[in-house]
Design an enzyme around this catalytic site. Structure first.
Site: not given
Length: 530
Positions: A41, A107, A143, A175, A287
């Site tokens: 996309e 889209k 998408c 995801k 750190s």
């Protein structure tokens, strides 16, 4: 018919450079026998161009990029780009073949949640696009269109025998698995195989993890690209379905988060032209993780760590920092700050007369360190990486113009408990973080015998409350009902609320959860809602 999924890392706004990448990928795809090249996309502009989409000159450059790709012969290219038609803008995909434009898809479903803001820029499309390639009718989705049933169903009703989806799907935890499951729903509902091409690379706070794939009619993975790496994934479509192709192994949960941080640092530094990174090393776990990520992202030769001890810095903090430096081989300096602190206190003594010591003196130490780091950054051009984590950002356990001073907040969306997990995971790859850094109780070391838990609930409690309130949007009452102490919940929520002004001034940092303190967190600073 052979389809090539072009999984690559564009640079937002470098339209000419992105077009040249697409042309090179198309030429490679042709050399490997592909008939179609599917890009992600908005591949031509990078995702997301944000308010560049409001500039007329942007579309003139897009047109030049499309003209370059259109000159290709011998392959069909489905290229994602923004389109401007009259007074309307569309998130589009144009089908190009042998100097011809076979069609343009707009889209249909525009996401306007989490980090997505497409309703600000685009008009939704209204019709499916199905084109023919070698006798096969191919439907195009972009998408969000594939995350809901209707656009895929409309493509099927228009005669599609195969679905191609262009995607700019950024990473958050779990995801990849979610994408596979949702795309299986589309396959089950339409009875059509589906190919999914995704971006790679970092863009400000977003990291695109690639992991493009193709699902056959049964919903099984026929081909799988690697996560995070650029790749041209080939998959063959024969007799109405995908044949099994190459399948890369996907990273586990902790590796995915760690690699997201690495890509975020690599591309923020690299795409913005900084010569390297600079950070304050404290001997603490935050750190240490930041340093490990920076070295993995940039290489040891581009990283500079600075230890700035005070009289409250434990000897073991200095020793552990030196130990880690030896393991990683980065440039290292030590700058004592106590004399500077005393000079500040002497200058402030008339104004502070009769007032008790409090966090002011602690914050002053942090601000001296921030000033030193920024001076070094100005002198050598390297970007300061801040080291604060999401738990600290939630509660305001950080100092404006002190440890918050810098250009990129590597752990901004990483909870403290996850920091510990990531350090242990990183040491399974190679032992770079001294064990004592991981096992010591966390401390800012700004006063004698200080521990984080003097000021905050235990991190396992704090992080659980934070996850429920920030990421899951649960109310304080819901969290108490789930078994958390009312006092702890009230304390965390109060700290979250009163420190919004700090978060608004924090550097951008890579998003790894479904709701980070970035584009998907938009709370008013002045706010009396309880």
């Amino acid at each position: 018919m052979r389809i090539a999924l072009a999984q690559f890392n564009p640079v937002v706004g470098d339209i000419a450079g992105n077009a040249q990448k697409i042309v090179a990928l198309a030429q490679e795809a042709m050399a490997r026998g592909a008939d179609i090249l599917l890009t992600p996309e908005l591949a031509l502009t990078g995702y997301s161009p944000e308010d560049l989409l409001l500039r007329e000159s942007f579309y003139r450059e897009v047109a030049r990029g499309l003209d370059l790709i259109e000159q290709l012969d011998g392959i069909t290219v489905v290229v994602g780009h923004p389109a401007r038609i009259g007074g309307e803008r569309f998130n589009a995909a144009t089908v190009l073949r042998d100097g011809n434009r076979l069609g343009q898809y707009h889209k249909m479903l525009l996401p306007n949640y989490e980090v997505f803001d497409e309703c600000r820029y685009f008009t939704p499309g209204a019709a499916p696009l199905v084109f023919e390639q070698d006798g096969v009718k191919v439907g195009v989705l972009i998408c969000e269109d594939a995350w809901q049933l209707e656009p895929a169903a409309e493509a099927a009703d228009a005669g599609a025998e195969l679905l191609l989806s262009l995607n700019a799907s950024p990473f958050h935890r779990d995801k990849i698995e979610t994408r596979h499951q949702v795309m299986r729903y589309r396959v089950e509902e339409t009875g059509l195989p589906l190919a999914y091409a995704n971006l790679t690379g970092g863009q400000d706070e977003l990291v695109f993890d690639g992991a493009s794939f193709a699902l056959d009619k049964s919903g099984a993975v026929a081909a799988q690209a690697a996560a995070y790496d650029d790749e041209l994934l080939l998959v063959d479509f024969v007799d109405g379905d995908f044949r099994p192709g190459s399948r890369a192994a996907l990273p586990g949960a902790l590796e995915s988060v760690y690699r997201t941080l690495v890509v975020g640092v690599r591309d923020y530094i690299g795409k913005n032209g900084f010569p390297g990174a600079l950070l304050g090393l404290s001997g603490g776990i935050d750190s240490a993780l930041t340093l490990a990520v920076a070295v993995d992202a940039l290489g040891a030769d581009k990283v500079h760590a600075v230890m700035m001890p005070s009289r409250y810095t434990a000897d073991i903090s200095v020793a552990d920092s030196r130990d880690m430096i030896e393991r990683l081989g980065v440039q290292y300096d030590e700058i004592e700050i106590w004399a500077m602190y005393e000079s500040f206190m002497a200058a402030l003594a008339p104004s502070f007369q009769g007032l008790e010591a409090d966090t002011t003196e602690e914050n002053l130490q942090a601000r001296i360190r921030g000033t030193l780091l920024m001076a070094l950054s100005n002198k050598n051009g390297k970007l300061v990486l801040t080291t604060g984590n999401k738990s600290e950002m939630t509660t305001g356990y950080c100092t404006l113009y002190g440890d918050m001073a810098g250009g990129f907040a590597v752990l901004k969306d990483v909870a403290k408990t996850l920091v510990f997990e990531l350090c242990r995971w990183r040491n399974t790859v190679s032992d770079v973080i001294p064990e004592r850094i991981i096992t010591r109780p966390p401390s800012a070391e700004l006063r004698p015998d200080q521990k984080d838990q003097d000021s905050l609930p235990p991190y396992e409690v704090l992080d659980a409350i934070m996850t429920r309130y920030v990421e899951d949007n649960q109310s304080a009452a819901d969290i108490v009902a789930a078994g958390y102490a009312e006092a702890d919940v009230a304390r965390v929520v109060r700290l979250l609320k009163i420190n919004e002004y700090k978060r608004r001034q924090a550097p951008v940092g890579p998003r790894v959860t479904q709701r980070g303190f970035g584009k998907d967190w938009r709370y008013p600073i002045t706010n009396r809602f309880s």
